[in-house]
Design a protein around this motif. Structure first.
Motif, PDB file in Angstrom:
ATOM      1  N   ARG A 152       0.860  -1.185   0.000  1.00  0.00           N
ATOM      2  CA  ARG A 152       0.000   0.000   0.000  1.00  0.00           C
ATOM      3  C   ARG A 152       0.891   1.227   0.000  1.00  0.00           C
ATOM      4  O   ARG A 152       2.088   1.134   0.254  1.00  0.00           O
ATOM      5  CB  ARG A 152      -0.910   0.019   1.229  1.00  0.00           C
ATOM      6  N   GLN A 153       0.332   2.374  -0.293  1.00  0.00           N
ATOM      7  CA  GLN A 153       1.130   3.588  -0.317  1.00  0.00           C
ATOM      8  C   GLN A 153       0.364   4.752   0.279  1.00  0.00           C
ATOM      9  O   GLN A 153      -0.862   4.819   0.217  1.00  0.00           O
ATOM     10  CB  GLN A 153       1.587   3.923  -1.736  1.00  0.00           C
ATOM     11  N   SER A 154       1.096   5.656   0.888  1.00  0.00           N
ATOM     12  CA  SER A 154       0.534   6.885   1.433  1.00  0.00           C
ATOM     13  C   SER A 154       1.681   7.857   1.652  1.00  0.00           C
ATOM     14  O   SER A 154       2.855   7.485   1.568  1.00  0.00           O
ATOM     15  CB  SER A 154      -0.206   6.619   2.755  1.00  0.00           C
ATOM     16  N   TYR A 155       1.365   9.100   1.947  1.00  0.00           N
ATOM     17  CA  TYR A 155       2.405  10.092   2.189  1.00  0.00           C
ATOM     18  C   TYR A 155       3.042   9.810   3.543  1.00  0.00           C
ATOM     19  O   TYR A 155       2.349   9.541   4.526  1.00  0.00           O
ATOM     20  CB  TYR A 155       1.830  11.498   2.164  1.00  0.00           C
ATOM     21  N   GLY A 156       4.361   9.852   3.588  1.00  0.00           N
ATOM     22  CA  GLY A 156       5.053   9.570   4.838  1.00  0.00           C
ATOM     23  C   GLY A 156       6.469  10.095   4.804  1.00  0.00           C
ATOM     24  O   GLY A 156       6.865  10.821   3.881  1.00  0.00           O
ATOM     25  N   ALA A 157       7.244   9.736   5.807  1.00  0.00           N
ATOM     26  CA  ALA A 157       8.637  10.186   5.901  1.00  0.00           C
ATOM     27  C   ALA A 157       9.467   9.121   6.587  1.00  0.00           C
ATOM     28  O   ALA A 157       8.960   8.347   7.407  1.00  0.00           O
ATOM     29  CB  ALA A 157       8.724  11.504   6.670  1.00  0.00           C
ATOM     30  N   VAL A 158      10.737   9.062   6.228  1.00  0.00           N
ATOM     31  CA  VAL A 158      11.684   8.142   6.864  1.00  0.00           C
ATOM     32  C   VAL A 158      12.911   8.941   7.272  1.00  0.00           C
ATOM     33  O   VAL A 158      13.283   9.917   6.618  1.00  0.00           O
ATOM     34  CB  VAL A 158      12.076   6.983   5.930  1.00  0.00           C
ATOM     35  N   GLU A 159      13.528   8.528   8.383  1.00  0.00           N
ATOM     36  CA  GLU A 159      14.734   9.185   8.870  1.00  0.00           C
ATOM     37  C   GLU A 159      15.869   8.182   8.944  1.00  0.00           C
ATOM     38  O   GLU A 159      15.656   7.011   9.275  1.00  0.00           O
ATOM     39  CB  GLU A 159      14.502   9.792  10.256  1.00  0.00           C
TER      40      GLU A 159
END
Length: 251
Positions: A152-159
């Motif tokens: 699935r996909q959605s707006y997000g962020a990774v650090e």
């Protein structure tokens, strides 16, 4: 470090015509798998050194472990976990095989992708230890894709720390997330690539359309923004922070 007893070895065997690019890809995926399962099995301060041998006149590559006696249990576990894990993928498991990580499953997926579907090409790939041998087929690819591919996909962020920048197959870099202990592919447009190159090796937060696997962990991200964190050397010291807190209390 002593040699492996009884010449214990994991092996990769390929049959058919072996194009150089596919041979390199298969060997690379095999050793990525070995390294990942090894890293997952060892405790702090334990070490296994792997050496390589190739049987004369054949397409069999051996990975031979060398270790101290206190690592014998982990070495035996690795030698068994790799063929067992591939066998579980061949059977279509919907859970992570024992001893495997997401990156280990990705390595099996890459290995399975080498096998040709028609014409003169790689016709068979086997991985094993001793008499325990398992074929790597399209079934492993499908199971691996189900486990670690984007669901699935959605707006997000990774650090994490930015690593491995490449333009092969499109501009891309890897962020290694210390929180999730995994590598995440970050795809960027050309206008962001310059910023990525300028901040290679730094800790960043990458935001954009994110692909998640079935476990809810990020797999990849189409980056729309890169935020660069300040290095530790530029952060306030503990002493200065105490001064700030004292000032606030007195105020």
């Amino acid at each position: 470090m002593p040699k492996s007893k009884n010449q214990e070895a994991l092996f990769l065997r390929m049959k058919g015509d072996l194009p150089l690019d596919k041979f390199e890809k298969a060997v690379g995926a095999f050793f990525d798998l070995v390294k990942e399962v090894t890293k997952n099995a060892l405790r702090e301060n334990q070490r296994i050194r792997w050496t390589v041998s190739v049987r004369a006149g054949s397409s069999i590559v051996n990975a031979i472990p060398h270790y101290l006696p206190d690592v014998a249990e982990q070495a035996a576990q690795i030698l068994n976990d790799i063929p067992s894990g591939i066998r579980a993928l061949e059977r279509g498991t919907d859970t992570m095989p024992p001893g495997f990580t997401r990156d280990a499953v990705k390595s099996v997926r890459a290995l399975a992708s080498v096998r040709g579907l028609k014409g003169p090409d790689v016709t068979a790939i086997d991985v094993g230890f001793g008499k325990d041998r398992v074929a790597v087929t399209a079934k492993s690819f499908a199971a691996a894709e189900s486990l670690v591919g984007g669901q699935r996909q959605s707006y997000g962020a990774v650090e994490g720390k930015m690593q491995t920048i490449t333009e092969r197959g499109g501009f891309r870099f890897v962020v290694y997330s210390s929180l999730l202990d995994q590598k995440i592919d970050c795809f960027v447009d050309e206008d962001l690539m310059e910023k990525a190159v300028a901040n290679f090796g730094k800790r960043v937060r990458v935001s954009g359309l994110t692909q998640f696997d079935r476990f809810g962990d990020p797999v990849s991200i189409k980056a729309s923004d890169i935020y660069v964190f300040r290095p530790n050397s530029e952060l306030p010291s503990v002493h200065s922070m105490r001064g700030i807190f004292r000032y606030k209390r007195e105020a």
